[in-house]
Design an enzyme around this catalytic site. Sequence first.
Site, PDB file in Angstrom:
ATOM      1  N   GLU A   1      -4.117  20.907  33.392  1.00 34.20           N
ATOM      2  CA  GLU A   1      -4.707  19.588  33.145  1.00 34.20           C
ATOM      3  C   GLU A   1      -3.617  18.606  32.690  1.00 34.20           C
ATOM      4  O   GLU A   1      -3.732  17.409  32.902  1.00 34.20           O
ATOM      5  CB  GLU A   1      -5.821  19.704  32.091  1.00 34.20           C
ATOM      6  CG  GLU A   1      -6.871  18.627  32.209  1.00 34.20           C
ATOM      7  CD  GLU A   1      -8.097  18.921  31.362  1.00 34.20           C
ATOM      8  OE1 GLU A   1      -8.979  19.675  31.825  1.00 34.20           O
ATOM      9  OE2 GLU A   1      -8.178  18.422  30.230  1.00 34.20           O
TER      10      GLU A   1
ATOM     11  N   HIS B   1      -4.026  47.175  38.321  1.00 36.18           N
ATOM     12  CA  HIS B   1      -4.986  47.836  39.220  1.00 36.18           C
ATOM     13  C   HIS B   1      -5.744  46.783  40.008  1.00 36.18           C
ATOM     14  O   HIS B   1      -6.863  47.012  40.459  1.00 36.18           O
ATOM     15  CB  HIS B   1      -5.932  48.720  38.400  1.00 36.18           C
ATOM     16  CG  HIS B   1      -5.178  49.768  37.657  1.00 36.18           C
ATOM     17  ND1 HIS B   1      -5.003  51.042  38.122  1.00 36.18           N
ATOM     18  CD2 HIS B   1      -4.482  49.694  36.489  1.00 36.18           C
ATOM     19  CE1 HIS B   1      -4.252  51.730  37.270  1.00 36.18           C
ATOM     20  NE2 HIS B   1      -3.918  50.931  36.270  1.00 36.18           N
TER      21      HIS B   1
ATOM     22  N   LYS C   1     -16.309  13.772  36.407  1.00 38.11           N
ATOM     23  CA  LYS C   1     -17.491  13.407  35.620  1.00 38.11           C
ATOM     24  C   LYS C   1     -18.258  12.282  36.326  1.00 38.11           C
ATOM     25  O   LYS C   1     -19.473  12.292  36.418  1.00 38.11           O
ATOM     26  CB  LYS C   1     -17.080  12.942  34.221  1.00 38.11           C
ATOM     27  CG  LYS C   1     -16.560  14.058  33.312  1.00 38.11           C
ATOM     28  CD  LYS C   1     -16.161  13.543  31.937  1.00 38.11           C
ATOM     29  CE  LYS C   1     -15.568  14.661  31.083  1.00 38.11           C
ATOM     30  NZ  LYS C   1     -15.114  14.248  29.768  1.00 38.11           N
TER      31      LYS C   1
END
Length: 531
Positions: free
Chosen positions: A324, A353, A457
């Site tokens: 960000e 793994h 937003k």
Amino acid sequence: MNYTKLQWWDRFQKYHTAFPSVGLAVDLSRMNVDDAFFASMEPAIQKAFAFMAALEKGAIANPDENRMVGHYWLRNPALAPTLDITGEIKRAIAQIHAFAAKIHQGTLKGAGGSFKNFLLVGIGGSALGPQFVANALGDPRTDKLKPFFFDNTDPDGMNRVLAAIGPDLNRTLTIVISKSGGTKETRNGMLVAQDAYEKAGLHFGHHCVAVTTVRSDLDKVAVQNEWLERFPMWDWVGGRTSELSAVGLLPAALQGLDIDGMLAGAKAIDEITRGTDYKTNPAALLVLAWYASGNGKGIKNMVVLPYKDRLELFSKYLQQLVMESLGKALDLDKNVVHQGITVLGNKGATDQHSYIQQLRDGLNDFFATFIEVLHDQDGAALEVEPSTTSGDFLHGFFMGTRQALAESGRESITLTIDKVSPASVGLLIALFERAVGFYATLVNINAYHQPGVEAGKKAAGNIIEIQRALLKYLEANQLKGFTAAELATAIGQPEEIESVYKVARHLSANGCEVEFIPGPALADNKFGIFE
Ligand code: PA5
């Protein structure tokens, strides 16, 4: 990077830098760096030091939002540019200690008795730091309050958390955190929590506190509804650098964690990373290595691999802090640069793994950042094989992966800390905050704004507007089916056919009156209200 073992050892001696006063070492021996590169970067890193010094003195380091950037003052209030700010920081820390003491002593109780849980409602910078710290330092055997989180607006996710809290809601303190006080996900989480308390016959405000800026919408709600207490946030602290403000300190103190230790760890590394010789500045060493690996363009991803369960959420925390902050379209001169460093990772040895197969043998598009923790565990360790503990295996797997990556020409940084403690957690947070700030100067971007988040937003707000218009139209025109194209035109947004389609499809799947009528092709699918 084709070296013999002895040549690796030579590089290790040269590029491993220990900071014993804070229990940290930075090892760049497995990165493609050499003395000539470091020398070439001297002017650029000096510029970063100068920018940081001005920032710490209170310069407007976030020009787009015309703000100071003051997270370094949180752990050393005397550095703040005004006595008012110094006083506010000190008062906030004292307020957190006093409030936590009242909760722990049971002077302040829920309707069902002394508080045993907290429910933190927040998102992004208002949740990731608290989640990381709760997981890194908490322990169900000793936590004073058990932590729960709403960090999204997913109703099913929130219901699961409420189910886990169960009948103890009357002994659960809700902490609503939002710097802006207007973030919809957090507002929704607050309303869902409020509804749960009210359905249980409880007064929400008497089980609730807020962390927000004065006079934000959230602050007003807290005042109007007689919440227990309000804690401050300030415009000079960014969301993703707010862990050492009330955002992170309040939940940590309530959990019973040593917040003074966290602040001390951050303050101690700040003192070291303020140094203007990159060779003895761990944040500068880190970013020079980032710059070298990604050619100053972020072309290599950062894979964060702590070999310690407690640090598992650090990768997620760093993902926000780094991406960000650094993921920006424009540089400070308004040139299009599309900067950033992609961060991913979980923990070792588990990830061996999983995707480490590709790291070793597949695309060479990353540099790993190992976090090695010297101290395995408190108390006696079980020998799982002769003279070998589980912690020895963990260390062996870390060493093996580091070596295997190097042997196949893959870069890695290793950060070594003594143990996971309040001080080292504060150190890690502050180290990367500083590193991100330095890197931003190296690539000439503003690390402290987030236009992309704001754009997201806004876009979500437009979709909600479309939903409202759509429902209104369908309610006024019942008993008839409409295609998405017809609906888009009807609500005056003829180009928004896809959004209309997706919204109508979502409404029809959620028990509301809108029905979905499949047609021969996607464009023929219809929606309507037939009740
Ligand atoms: O780092 C940031 O600025 C963001 O991630 C914010 O923390 C996030 O959007 C939440 O904002 P707020 O605390 O205002 O609710």
